[in-house]
Design an enzyme around this catalytic site. Structure first.
Site, PDB file in Angstrom:
ATOM      1  N   GLU A   1       0.461  -1.216  -0.017  1.00 42.26           N
ATOM      2  CA  GLU A   1      -0.056  -0.050   0.017  1.00 42.26           C
ATOM      3  C   GLU A   1       1.289   0.785  -0.385  1.00 42.26           C
ATOM      4  O   GLU A   1       1.073   2.371   0.818  1.00 42.26           O
ATOM      5  CB  GLU A   1      -0.786  -0.244   0.866  1.00 42.26           C
ATOM      6  CG  GLU A   1      -2.289  -0.420   1.178  1.00 42.26           C
ATOM      7  CD  GLU A   1      -2.752  -1.230   2.652  1.00 42.26           C
ATOM      8  OE1 GLU A   1      -3.790  -1.719   3.178  1.00 42.26           O
ATOM      9  OE2 GLU A   1      -2.930   0.049   3.164  1.00 42.26           O
TER      10      GLU A   1
ATOM     11  N   GLU B   1      -4.872  -8.442   0.753  1.00 45.50           N
ATOM     12  CA  GLU B   1      -6.272  -7.964   1.828  1.00 45.50           C
ATOM     13  C   GLU B   1      -7.627  -8.338   1.879  1.00 45.50           C
ATOM     14  O   GLU B   1      -7.893  -7.737   0.715  1.00 45.50           O
ATOM     15  CB  GLU B   1      -5.453  -7.158   2.918  1.00 45.50           C
ATOM     16  CG  GLU B   1      -3.966  -6.929   3.678  1.00 45.50           C
ATOM     17  CD  GLU B   1      -3.437  -5.946   3.999  1.00 45.50           C
ATOM     18  OE1 GLU B   1      -3.999  -5.153   3.986  1.00 45.50           O
ATOM     19  OE2 GLU B   1      -2.197  -5.410   3.833  1.00 45.50           O
TER      20      GLU B   1
END
Length: 455
Positions: free
Chosen positions: A163, A348
């Site tokens: 991320e 995720e």
């Protein structure tokens, strides 16, 4: 509703959130070790000093994963455990911890899936400018090489960054995450240096790696609140800022055209040679999906002039994120239809909900989280049915843990952690996912069929 035979079912964590003992056995401090000690930064004043004590309890946690039928474990490495000063001297004890973890996973039939960087830059490198220093790409490449040499004989999947958008936005623009900067001019430079670091690590891996290397991005599809020209333009800016800023350089070799408009004079000159290196092929793309953004024009919300509009009929998690499983499908379909995309992993997916008190017998029922997983897995199956190449799914998170600036106030885990005793208790969501893993998703089809008969 079926999944491929070799589909990789897993759970995920990150180093600072679960390991604890951040300075143990010769490790150096990270930016999070500093950030949590800055007054007012963490909601409940918590730190990751103990977290879930995974550093000492990893063997028990691996046995727990095996009992749940987990096939793969995605974890990150703490850079400052390996290189206490960020560069140079290797800490043998830190490297030995991950060596033992990998061996233990393999001994229990669990595939290691390693993320090199999950937000915890060594503090010594932050003192030298951190992600603002162009030299960070070389620092990261040297760190990556150390891990590749030590573990690539047993680790089949490597993700360079987790991320990077959160690092840029939370760490350098809005200041809610370490290192806590708030500077429009810093944000795009950090984004570019993150991608340069990713590219250098991929180059290093190509030199002697044996398996697969990729990148993990958090993607949040944007939908206009209305069909007005202003809302549609705001949605395009929000999409470019959050999603395309990292997807397009890696998959197309160029930054989105809207970024200079969004950042204005803060947008830097980008050398063409840099972007060519960033676009070097990767073996997979990891997608972290949690929610969507319904977007409207807001002239008082720089730099995007956009805001997210709450949806009154939707369910929201404790993070304030809308539950919208169709967004997972839409994200995967967008990637598949718009780019020459490599194989995908859902790296995720999960939700923070209030966990009610234990039932008789000590069971923890978390029906909202169970439903979150169920509906998102059905969306994932729809994407697979439509021919999108998805190789695996990782639930976030294995354990309740330190949730960054929220401290211990938000629980994402499928396993409850009593932070006082460190006792682990699988929740109903863990039992649900264990059935999914054991049946390779076939139980979802049975549920759907039974629901149809009941209806």
């Amino acid at each position: 509703m079926t999944f491929p035979k070799e589909f990789l079912w897993g759970v995920a964590t990150s180093a600072y959130q679960v390991e604890g003992s951040p300075l143990a056995d010769g490790a150096g401090p990270s930016i999070w070790h500093r950030f949590v000690r800055t007054p007012g930064r963490i909601v409940d004043g918590g730190t990751g000093d103990v977290a879930c004590d995974h550093y000492h309890r990893y063997e028990d946690d691996v046995r727990l994963m095996q009992a749940l039928g987990v096939k793969a474990y995605r974890f990150s490495v703490a850079w400052s455990r390996i290189l206490p000063e960020g560069t140079g001297r290797v800490n043998p004890a830190g490297l030995a911890f991950y060596d033992r973890l990998v061996d233990t996973l393999l001994a229990h039939g669990i595939t290691p899936f390693v993320t090199l960087y999950h937000w915890d830059l060594p503090a010594a490198l932050d003192d030298r400018g951190g992600w603002l220093n162009p030299d960070v790409a070389g620092w990261f490449a040297d760190y990556a090489a150390t891990l590749f040499r030590a573990l690539d004989d047993r680790v089949p999947y490597w993700a360079t960054l987790n991320e990077p958008w959160v690092v840029m936005d939370g760490g350098y623009l809005n200041g809610g995450l370490a290192p806590g900067h708030r500077n429009l001019f810093e944000a795009p430079r950090v984004a570019h240096n993150l991608l340069r670091a990713h590219a250098r690590a991929v180059e290093v891996y190509r030199a002697f790696g044996r398996h697969a290397v990729g990148l993990v991005l958090n993607l949040e599809p944007k939908y206009p609140a209305t069909d007005s020209e202003e809302d549609r333009a705001a949605t395009a800016r929000a999409d470019a800022y959050m999603n395309r800023i990292f997807v397009e350089p890696v998959l197309t070799g160029r930054y989105p055209d809207l970024l200079p408009e969004i950042f204005g004079e803060a947008w830097p000159e980008i050398p063409e040679a840099d972007v060519e290196r960033i676009a070097a092929p990767i073996d997979f793309l990891g997608v972290n999906y949690y929610t969507r953004g319904v977007t409207a024009f807001d002239p008082d919300a720089p730099p995007l002039q956009a805001k997210t509009v709450p949806q009154p009929t939707s369910t929201y998690t404790e993070m304030g994120w809308e539950v919208y499983p169709d967004g997972l499908y839409d994200t995967l379909a967008w990637l598949h239809g718009s780019f020459d995309v490599p194989p995908l992993f859902i790296t995720e997916n999960g939700a923070a909900f209030y966990d009610p008190p234990r039932c008789a017998g000590g069971r923890i029922e978390d029906p909202l989280r169970v439903d979150y997983f169920r509906t998102h897995l059905r969306a994932l199956c729809r994407a697979l049915t439509d021919g999108i190449d998805i190789r695996g799914y990782f639930a976030w998170s294995l354990l309740d843990n330190f949730e960054w600036s929220y401290g211990y106030t938000k629980r994402f885990g499928i396993v409850h952690v009593d932070y006082r005793t460190q006792a682990r208790t699988p929740k109903a969501s863990a039992r649900f996912l264990a059935r999914v893993f054991a049946t390779n998703g076939a139980c979802l089809a049975r549920e759907a069929a039974e629901a149809g008969r009941d209806g």
